[in-house]
Motif scaffolding. Structure first.
Motif, mmCIF file in Angstrom:
data_model
loop_
_atom_site.group_PDB
_atom_site.id
_atom_site.type_symbol
_atom_site.label_atom_id
_atom_site.label_comp_id
_atom_site.label_asym_id
_atom_site.label_seq_id
_atom_site.Cartn_x
_atom_site.Cartn_y
_atom_site.Cartn_z
ATOM 1 N N GLU A 369 1.100 -1.277 0.075
ATOM 2 C CA GLU A 369 -0.117 -0.145 -0.257
ATOM 3 C C GLU A 369 0.967 1.623 0.016
ATOM 4 N N ALA A 370 1.959 0.958 0.819
ATOM 5 C CA ALA A 370 2.654 2.392 0.623
ATOM 6 C C ALA A 370 3.516 2.500 -0.587
ATOM 7 N N THR A 371 3.897 1.708 -1.316
ATOM 8 C CA THR A 371 4.136 1.403 -2.688
ATOM 9 C C THR A 371 3.003 2.088 -3.790
ATOM 10 N N ARG A 372 2.255 1.734 -3.589
ATOM 11 C CA ARG A 372 1.138 2.484 -4.078
ATOM 12 C C ARG A 372 0.520 3.264 -4.120
ATOM 13 N N MET A 373 0.882 3.866 -2.783
ATOM 14 C CA MET A 373 0.545 5.478 -2.194
ATOM 15 C C MET A 373 1.727 6.543 -3.253
ATOM 16 N N THR A 374 2.570 5.838 -2.998
ATOM 17 C CA THR A 374 4.661 6.362 -3.869
ATOM 18 C C THR A 374 3.632 6.176 -5.568
ATOM 19 N N ALA A 375 3.975 5.871 -5.365
ATOM 20 C CA ALA A 375 3.068 5.732 -7.219
ATOM 21 C C ALA A 375 1.872 6.330 -7.922
ATOM 22 N N SER A 376 1.216 7.129 -7.201
ATOM 23 C CA SER A 376 -0.329 7.253 -7.256
ATOM 24 C C SER A 376 0.641 9.074 -7.330
ATOM 25 N N PHE A 377 1.293 9.183 -5.760
ATOM 26 C CA PHE A 377 2.076 10.097 -6.085
ATOM 27 C C PHE A 377 2.324 10.989 -7.246
ATOM 28 N N LEU A 378 3.201 10.355 -6.942
ATOM 29 C CA LEU A 378 4.391 10.871 -8.449
ATOM 30 C C LEU A 378 3.615 11.079 -10.148
ATOM 31 N N VAL A 379 2.954 9.729 -9.728
ATOM 32 C CA VAL A 379 2.443 9.870 -11.488
ATOM 33 C C VAL A 379 0.930 10.822 -11.397
ATOM 34 N N ASN A 380 1.252 10.938 -10.074
ATOM 35 C CA ASN A 380 -0.021 12.926 -10.277
ATOM 36 C C ASN A 380 0.358 13.881 -10.561
ATOM 37 N N LYS A 381 1.897 13.943 -10.065
ATOM 38 C CA LYS A 381 2.335 15.053 -9.163
ATOM 39 C C LYS A 381 3.389 15.914 -11.102
ATOM 40 N N LEU A 382 3.561 13.957 -11.938
ATOM 41 C CA LEU A 382 4.076 14.246 -13.189
ATOM 42 C C LEU A 382 2.967 14.987 -14.116
ATOM 43 N N SER A 383 1.541 14.037 -13.943
ATOM 44 C CA SER A 383 0.817 14.610 -15.029
ATOM 45 C C SER A 383 0.706 16.864 -14.543
ATOM 46 N N ILE A 384 0.391 17.017 -13.450
ATOM 47 C CA ILE A 384 0.461 18.197 -12.965
ATOM 48 C C ILE A 384 1.670 18.825 -13.382
ATOM 49 N N SER A 385 2.777 18.491 -13.245
ATOM 50 C CA SER A 385 4.064 18.835 -13.812
ATOM 51 C C SER A 385 3.988 19.729 -14.759
ATOM 52 N N GLN A 386 3.925 18.247 -16.300
ATOM 53 C CA GLN A 386 3.118 18.593 -17.690
ATOM 54 C C GLN A 386 2.657 19.210 -18.080
ATOM 55 N N SER A 387 1.117 19.536 -17.311
ATOM 56 C CA SER A 387 0.665 21.096 -17.751
ATOM 57 C C SER A 387 1.348 22.283 -17.441
ATOM 58 N N ALA A 388 1.826 22.014 -16.528
ATOM 59 C CA ALA A 388 2.551 23.778 -16.763
ATOM 60 C C ALA A 388 4.287 23.852 -16.975
ATOM 61 N N ASN A 389 3.877 22.514 -17.909
ATOM 62 C CA ASN A 389 5.581 22.459 -18.485
ATOM 63 C C ASN A 389 6.908 23.227 -17.571
ATOM 64 N N ASP A 390 7.699 22.056 -16.718
ATOM 65 C CA ASP A 390 8.145 22.443 -15.861
ATOM 66 C C ASP A 390 8.977 21.277 -16.226
ATOM 67 N N ASN A 391 10.102 21.523 -16.537
ATOM 68 C CA ASN A 391 10.730 20.636 -16.440
ATOM 69 C C ASN A 391 11.636 20.274 -15.910
ATOM 70 N N ASP A 392 12.091 20.735 -15.123
ATOM 71 C CA ASP A 392 13.055 20.677 -13.979
ATOM 72 C C ASP A 392 12.206 19.898 -13.083
ATOM 73 N N ASP A 393 11.513 20.108 -12.463
ATOM 74 C CA ASP A 393 10.131 19.025 -11.839
ATOM 75 C C ASP A 393 9.738 17.439 -12.665
ATOM 76 N N ILE A 394 9.576 18.045 -13.633
ATOM 77 C CA ILE A 394 9.488 16.466 -14.506
ATOM 78 C C ILE A 394 10.836 15.405 -14.398
ATOM 79 N N ASN A 395 11.506 16.680 -14.397
ATOM 80 C CA ASN A 395 12.875 15.408 -14.779
ATOM 81 C C ASN A 395 13.172 14.908 -13.409
ATOM 82 N N GLY A 396 12.967 15.362 -12.295
ATOM 83 C CA GLY A 396 12.751 14.594 -10.458
ATOM 84 C C GLY A 396 11.832 13.686 -10.655
ATOM 85 N N VAL A 397 10.575 14.170 -10.685
ATOM 86 C CA VAL A 397 8.956 12.994 -11.187
ATOM 87 C C VAL A 397 9.565 11.624 -11.992
#
Length: 692
Positions: A369-397
């Protein structure tokens, strides 16, 4: 509470290597000096900052006081005549030496270990400190202070230390205990699929001194060491739950991180090292990740032998014997040895997906469950970062997803289920080299899971994106990892067939094999070898020039190159045989100077070339200087299969010399293969990777 303290059994102690020498081996005149040195070493240690502060400080303080005692003894008249020590005093010194060593080992262990594991074992470690203090108290009770003639001040100091050691019970810090209960409660909530409160996480991790991405990373590494050092599967499972918690916290509290500036993105891999022969899969020639034993008792990497069996073979590749059954038995002892060797060499060891893994690890719902939460958090953050075109944040995620997908089967499944693959595909064409490498490597790591292979093949643009990186990647590392992804995907027969039909895949792999640095050449050649398992794939490889390419590579990477030549000439028809004419002399050189495995493959390839190519090919081989002596040598010293192939090769050469093969219509016989030489067509049995 669903998780009881008993789920975290006592930790396995790990004293510093070579730290202990038996006091019996130390002469009496050096024993006091050794005790002084030991107390000074303990005194120089820093008290623990976040856990067990009082216990560690108290122990270090006692060592400082004892150091004064041993300094006094070294200054006294006894040093000139060490025989003045009574037998009881010597025995007391020897026992004190052992206890002080145990104190030092305990302090070093808790200083260098995982803070989470130390917290979970707070009570038992406090008891360990108390037991050692009690042992010291007993020794000071019987210490013959007056007999030795100590000064009044030092004798009073001994009395003071003895009094301090005479505590009646272990001290368990109530703050540490409260923190332990908070972590257990947190794990319990995660198990129930309740997302942790960020403020609560921040408070707990701050108390443990884990306050940024770097300390989180260090804690994860310490927990991974705990997993490797534990022999009890339940203990391993519980440590993995803690890893899941720390990894989730790292992403949520401290944000996605990229590799340290001092880290190379292309980590040291097994292919860059001369690893022990016993760790090498006889089929792929690479380090075994999941060694299994077949019916004949031989060991192979699971993926390679599965591919061999699924291609229709019922024999053992090394021995040629028919397999009584196709059951694969995990060789866990060898896998543990390989894992330990990898840790010593500072290279990553990723065991491939194994249905036979210990049940305790698989059944840990908290970790999952901790892994699921981590994966969901990262994928959601990647989706948001892509919308904002934040390349540094995208690369980190993307980097965090790459690392998570590298961890284990459950993590790969969770990342894919969270919807990461389509988002990663968008960055395969990135103009930022690091982002492209992270994206293709994340897909590579995900592809190790069987179910994810199909997802990657079916998701729109995924395969084309990987192929584009293979052909035009910004760095050699990106191209190499794209080739490794092709290798991984081609492990499944239907995917292998589809990949082998794509001209861009074939040409991209051959270009990388010709032009890339050594590490990328190996990745490309491994993928080529897989594609050659499909007959249609072999024909496309031959048309694209695989024989010419591998002949060029025989000098630099003989083992990999000669295996490809062997498979291709056996399955590629007349076109492959004609192209192999230029390889004959080089194969003769491999027979003379190559490794055992390379010589075996070279002999097998030459047998096929001479059988199918006729007199002209045999004449070219016979023209190689000293070839008959070399073949005789392989017959005498090679592997069992190498000796068989060398014997067949010698018969072919002698028949040619006797003029018996002029009409090209006879049959050559070998133990496992009968081939009608070309004039009409070949009845060669299809083979994969390493023919029987």
């Amino acid at each position: 509470m669903a998780i009881s303290p008993q789920v975290f059994p006592a930790r396995k102690r790990r004293p510093s290597a070579g730290a202990f020498v038996s006091p019996k081996l130390i002469s009496e005149d050096n024993l006091v000096e050794s005790l002084l040195l030991l107390t000074k070493e303990i005194s120089s240690l820093q008290p623990l900052q976040f856990l067990l502060r009082r216990n560690s400080s108290s122990m270090i303080r006692k060592a400082k006081l004892l150091a004064i005692l041993f300094e006094e003894l070294l200054r006294g008249p006894v040093v000139a005549s060490p025989t003045l020590f009574s037998t009881s005093a010597v025995l007391c010194f020897e026992e004190m030496f052992i206890v002080l060593h145990r104190i030092k080992a305990l302090l070093e262990d808790v200083s260098n270990g995982s803070r989470m594991c130390i917290l979970m074992q707070n009570s038992s470690i406090s008891n360990s400190f108390h037991e050692l203090t009690a042992d010291l108290s007993t020794l000071l009770d019987i210490f013959p202070a007056r007999e030795i003639g100590l000064s009044d001040d030092v004798e009073e100091l001994v009395w003071l230390v003895r009094k301090q050691c005479a505590e009646t019970k272990a001290f368990v810090d109530p703050d540490d205990e409260n923190l332990r209960r908070e972590v257990l409660n947190l794990l319990d909530r995660i198990k129930k699929e309740i997302v942790p409160d960020q403020n609560n996480l921040s408070e707990i991790f701050s108390k443990l001194g884990i306050r940024d991405s770097l300390t989180c990373r260090a804690e994860i590494e310490s927990l991974q060491d705990e997993v490797q050092n534990q022999t009890d599967e339940k203990s391993k499972s519980d440590a993995i739950a803690l890893i899941g918690l720390v990894r989730y916290t790292k992403c949520v509290l401290f944000g996605a991180s990229t590799p340290l500036a001092t880290e190379s993105l292309h980590q040291k891999s097994s292919s860059d090292l001369a690893f022990p022969t016993d760790f090498r899969c006889p089929i792929s020639l690479d380090l075994m990740r999941d060694p299994v034993v077949v019916a004949t008792g031989q060991t192979y990497d699971r993926d390679s032998i599965k591919l061999w069996i699924e291609s229709g073979h019922n024999t053992c590749p090394k021995t040629g014997q028919t397999l009584a059954h196709t059951e694969l038995i995990p060789n866990r002892a060898l896998r543990n040895l390989i894992a330990m060797w990898c840790r010593d060499q500072k290279i990553p060891f990723e065991a491939t997906d194994n249905k036979d893994r210990p049940k305790g690890v698989i059944a840990n719902k908290t970790a999952l469950e901790a892994t699921r939460m981590t994966a969901s958090f990262l994928v959601n953050k990647l989706s948001i970062s892509q919308s904002a075109n934040d390349n540094d944040d995208i690369n980190g995620v993307v980097y965090e997803l790459r690392v998570l997908a590298k961890t284990d089967s459950e993590s790969r499944a969770c990342v894919a289920e969270a919807g990461a693959i389509p988002l990663l595909v968008r960055h395969l064409g990135s103009e930022l080299p690091n982002l492209q490498v992270n994206a293709v490597t994340a897909i590579l790591n995900l592809s190790i899971l069987e179910a994810n292979k199909t997802l990657i093949m079916e998701i729109d643009g995924a395969l084309n994106g990987v192929v584009e990186v293979l052909k035009n990647g910004a760095t050699w590392e990106a191209k190499a990892n794209a080739a490794a992804t092709i290798f991984s995907l081609s492990g499944e027969a239907s995917h292998r067939k589809k990949l082998g039909r794509k001209t861009r895949v074939v040409r991209g792999l051959l270009e990388l094999a010709r032009e890339g640095p050594t590490f990328s050449k190996r990745d490309a050649m491994a993928a080529i070898l897989n594609l050659a398992a499909d007959r249609d794939g072999v024909y496309r490889l031959v048309e694209a020039g695989v024989v010419e390419t591998t002949v060029q590579l025989l000098d630099g990477l003989p083992e990999e190159a000669v295996m490809i030549v062997e498979v291709v000439v056996k399955r590629g028809g007349l076109l492959a045989i004609a192209a192999a004419y230029s390889a004959i002399k080089k194969l003769g050189g491999v027979l003379r100077e190559g490794s055992e495995r390379a010589r075996e493959s070279a002999a097998a390839a030459l047998v096929t070339i001479c059988r199918k190519g006729g007199a002209e090919m045999v004449a070219e081989l016979v023209g190689v200087a000293g070839i008959e002596r070399v073949v005789w040598e392989v017959m005498g010293t090679g592997t069992a299969r190498g000796r068989r192939k060398a014997a067949t090769l010698l018969r072919i050469m002698r028949r040619w010399a006797a003029g018996l093969d002029a009409d090209h219509h006879h049959h050559y016989h070998d133990d496992h293969l009968t081939t009608e030489t070309f004039g009409g067509g070949s009845t060669t049995t299809a083979t994969l990777l390493l023919p029987s």
